[in-house]
Design a protein around this motif. Structure first.
Motif, PDB file in Angstrom:
ATOM      1  N   THR A  10      58.304  27.133  45.770  1.00  0.00           N
ATOM      2  CA  THR A  10      57.099  27.956  45.889  1.00  0.00           C
ATOM      3  C   THR A  10      57.382  29.176  46.753  1.00  0.00           C
ATOM      4  O   THR A  10      58.301  29.179  47.570  1.00  0.00           O
ATOM      5  CB  THR A  10      55.939  27.164  46.522  1.00  0.00           C
ATOM      6  OG1 THR A  10      56.315  26.781  47.840  1.00  0.00           O
ATOM      7  CG2 THR A  10      55.585  25.940  45.698  1.00  0.00           C
ATOM      8  N   GLN A  12      55.172  31.806  49.232  1.00  0.00           N
ATOM      9  CA  GLN A  12      53.898  32.097  49.872  1.00  0.00           C
ATOM     10  C   GLN A  12      54.018  33.403  50.636  1.00  0.00           C
ATOM     11  O   GLN A  12      55.012  33.639  51.320  1.00  0.00           O
ATOM     12  CB  GLN A  12      53.511  30.978  50.838  1.00  0.00           C
ATOM     13  CG  GLN A  12      53.250  29.656  50.164  1.00  0.00           C
ATOM     14  CD  GLN A  12      52.907  28.573  51.176  1.00  0.00           C
ATOM     15  OE1 GLN A  12      53.133  28.704  52.368  1.00  0.00           O
ATOM     16  NE2 GLN A  12      52.344  27.492  50.667  1.00  0.00           N
ATOM     17  N   SER A  14      52.290  35.526  53.578  1.00  0.00           N
ATOM     18  CA  SER A  14      51.370  35.271  54.687  1.00  0.00           C
ATOM     19  C   SER A  14      50.257  36.314  54.736  1.00  0.00           C
ATOM     20  O   SER A  14      50.403  37.447  54.259  1.00  0.00           O
ATOM     21  CB  SER A  14      52.124  35.260  56.019  1.00  0.00           C
ATOM     22  OG  SER A  14      52.471  36.563  56.399  1.00  0.00           O
ATOM     23  N   ASP A  15      49.166  35.912  55.357  1.00  0.00           N
ATOM     24  CA  ASP A  15      48.042  36.824  55.557  1.00  0.00           C
ATOM     25  C   ASP A  15      48.490  38.062  56.328  1.00  0.00           C
ATOM     26  O   ASP A  15      48.075  39.186  56.028  1.00  0.00           O
ATOM     27  CB  ASP A  15      46.922  36.125  56.344  1.00  0.00           C
ATOM     28  CG  ASP A  15      46.318  34.941  55.610  1.00  0.00           C
ATOM     29  OD1 ASP A  15      46.573  34.768  54.400  1.00  0.00           O
ATOM     30  OD2 ASP A  15      45.570  34.182  56.260  1.00  0.00           O
ATOM     31  N   HIS A  65      43.120  37.224  53.756  1.00  0.00           N
ATOM     32  CA  HIS A  65      43.340  35.818  53.437  1.00  0.00           C
ATOM     33  C   HIS A  65      43.959  35.764  52.048  1.00  0.00           C
ATOM     34  O   HIS A  65      43.432  36.354  51.111  1.00  0.00           O
ATOM     35  CB  HIS A  65      42.029  35.033  53.472  1.00  0.00           C
ATOM     36  CG  HIS A  65      42.215  33.589  53.150  1.00  0.00           C
ATOM     37  ND1 HIS A  65      42.901  32.723  53.988  1.00  0.00           N
ATOM     38  CD2 HIS A  65      41.845  32.862  52.073  1.00  0.00           C
ATOM     39  CE1 HIS A  65      42.923  31.526  53.436  1.00  0.00           C
ATOM     40  NE2 HIS A  65      42.292  31.584  52.279  1.00  0.00           N
ATOM     41  N   VAL A  66      45.086  35.073  51.944  1.00  0.00           N
ATOM     42  CA  VAL A  66      45.790  34.948  50.676  1.00  0.00           C
ATOM     43  C   VAL A  66      45.742  33.487  50.241  1.00  0.00           C
ATOM     44  O   VAL A  66      46.079  32.601  51.020  1.00  0.00           O
ATOM     45  CB  VAL A  66      47.263  35.395  50.798  1.00  0.00           C
ATOM     46  CG1 VAL A  66      47.974  35.292  49.454  1.00  0.00           C
ATOM     47  CG2 VAL A  66      47.356  36.810  51.352  1.00  0.00           C
ATOM     48  N   GLN A  67      45.324  33.287  49.002  1.00  0.00           N
ATOM     49  CA  GLN A  67      45.300  31.940  48.455  1.00  0.00           C
ATOM     50  C   GLN A  67      45.596  32.017  46.963  1.00  0.00           C
ATOM     51  O   GLN A  67      44.980  32.810  46.244  1.00  0.00           O
ATOM     52  CB  GLN A  67      43.932  31.295  48.678  1.00  0.00           C
ATOM     53  CG  GLN A  67      43.863  29.855  48.258  1.00  0.00           C
ATOM     54  CD  GLN A  67      42.565  29.193  48.699  1.00  0.00           C
ATOM     55  OE1 GLN A  67      41.750  29.770  49.399  1.00  0.00           O
ATOM     56  NE2 GLN A  67      42.384  27.962  48.273  1.00  0.00           N
ATOM     57  N   ASP A  68      46.549  31.221  46.525  1.00  0.00           N
ATOM     58  CA  ASP A  68      46.921  31.146  45.107  1.00  0.00           C
ATOM     59  C   ASP A  68      47.270  32.510  44.523  1.00  0.00           C
ATOM     60  O   ASP A  68      46.877  32.839  43.406  1.00  0.00           O
ATOM     61  CB  ASP A  68      45.803  30.491  44.290  1.00  0.00           C
ATOM     62  CG  ASP A  68      45.504  29.078  44.748  1.00  0.00           C
ATOM     63  OD1 ASP A  68      46.447  28.379  45.171  1.00  0.00           O
ATOM     64  OD2 ASP A  68      44.320  28.682  44.716  1.00  0.00           O
ATOM     65  N   ALA A  71      44.381  37.942  47.123  1.00  0.00           N
ATOM     66  CA  ALA A  71      44.062  38.357  48.486  1.00  0.00           C
ATOM     67  C   ALA A  71      42.621  38.848  48.596  1.00  0.00           C
ATOM     68  O   ALA A  71      42.109  39.511  47.695  1.00  0.00           O
ATOM     69  CB  ALA A  71      45.003  39.472  48.926  1.00  0.00           C
ATOM     70  N   LEU A 105      50.825  40.527  44.252  1.00  0.00           N
ATOM     71  CA  LEU A 105      49.614  39.747  44.503  1.00  0.00           C
ATOM     72  C   LEU A 105      48.432  40.367  43.750  1.00  0.00           C
ATOM     73  O   LEU A 105      48.467  41.538  43.395  1.00  0.00           O
ATOM     74  CB  LEU A 105      49.296  39.722  45.998  1.00  0.00           C
ATOM     75  CG  LEU A 105      50.321  39.043  46.883  1.00  0.00           C
ATOM     76  CD1 LEU A 105      50.019  39.322  48.341  1.00  0.00           C
ATOM     77  CD2 LEU A 105      50.336  37.554  46.619  1.00  0.00           C
ATOM     78  N   ASP A 108      41.347  40.275  45.046  1.00  0.00           N
ATOM     79  CA  ASP A 108      40.026  39.853  44.569  1.00  0.00           C
ATOM     80  C   ASP A 108      38.900  40.647  45.201  1.00  0.00           C
ATOM     81  O   ASP A 108      37.895  40.939  44.563  1.00  0.00           O
ATOM     82  CB  ASP A 108      39.805  38.363  44.841  1.00  0.00           C
ATOM     83  CG  ASP A 108      40.539  37.472  43.850  1.00  0.00           C
ATOM     84  OD1 ASP A 108      41.059  37.978  42.836  1.00  0.00           O
ATOM     85  OD2 ASP A 108      40.600  36.251  44.108  1.00  0.00           O
TER      86      ASP A 108
END
Length: 127
Positions: A10, A12, A14-15, A65-68, A71, A105, A108
């Motif tokens: 994976t 990732q 980071s924020d 905030h980053v998820q899946d 951002a 990324l 959103d």
């Protein structure tokens, strides 16, 4: 192992990385005089006076905030005197979206709080 095989895993982001990217993009927009709220600008002015002028600059006025792979970015800005707020905030959204998406990324949301207006000279923190 096959010559074209790629190891799994994976990735990732980071924020904090997204925050740095967003701050740099926002600062490049005409009409953005400064980033950060009154308190952040006050403490940065103090740090500037004691020779620590780079401390906290990279992420000041921004949280993310980053998820899946997506951002959400929150910015606090100071606009330059005489600049229409919608023009500046639209420019910030465009610049930040392009910059973050260039790193692979999806963006959103970009929420912008206009905290102050810079009247003529450098922004003077009020805190």
């Amino acid at each position: 192992m096959l010559p074209n095989a790629v190891a799994g895993g994976t990735t990732q982001v980071s924020d904090e990385v997204v925050e740095k990217i967003a701050v740099a993009a926002a600062k490049s927009v005409p009409g953005v005089a400064e980033l950060g709220g009154d308190v952040a600008r006050f403490f940065n002015a103090v740090l500037d006076r004691v020779g620590l002028d780079q401390v906290g600059d990279a992420r000041r006025g921004c949280s993310a905030h980053v998820q899946d792979g997506a951002a959400v970015v929150n910015l606090t800005i100071v606009i330059s005197d005489g600049r229409p707020v919608p023009e500046v905030t639209d420019g910030v959204r465009s610049a930040v979206t392009a910059a973050v998406e260039a790193y692979g990324l999806r963006v959103d949301e970009i929420n912008i709080r206009v905290d102050d207006v810079a009247l003529g000279g450098p922004v003077v923190p009020s805190a």
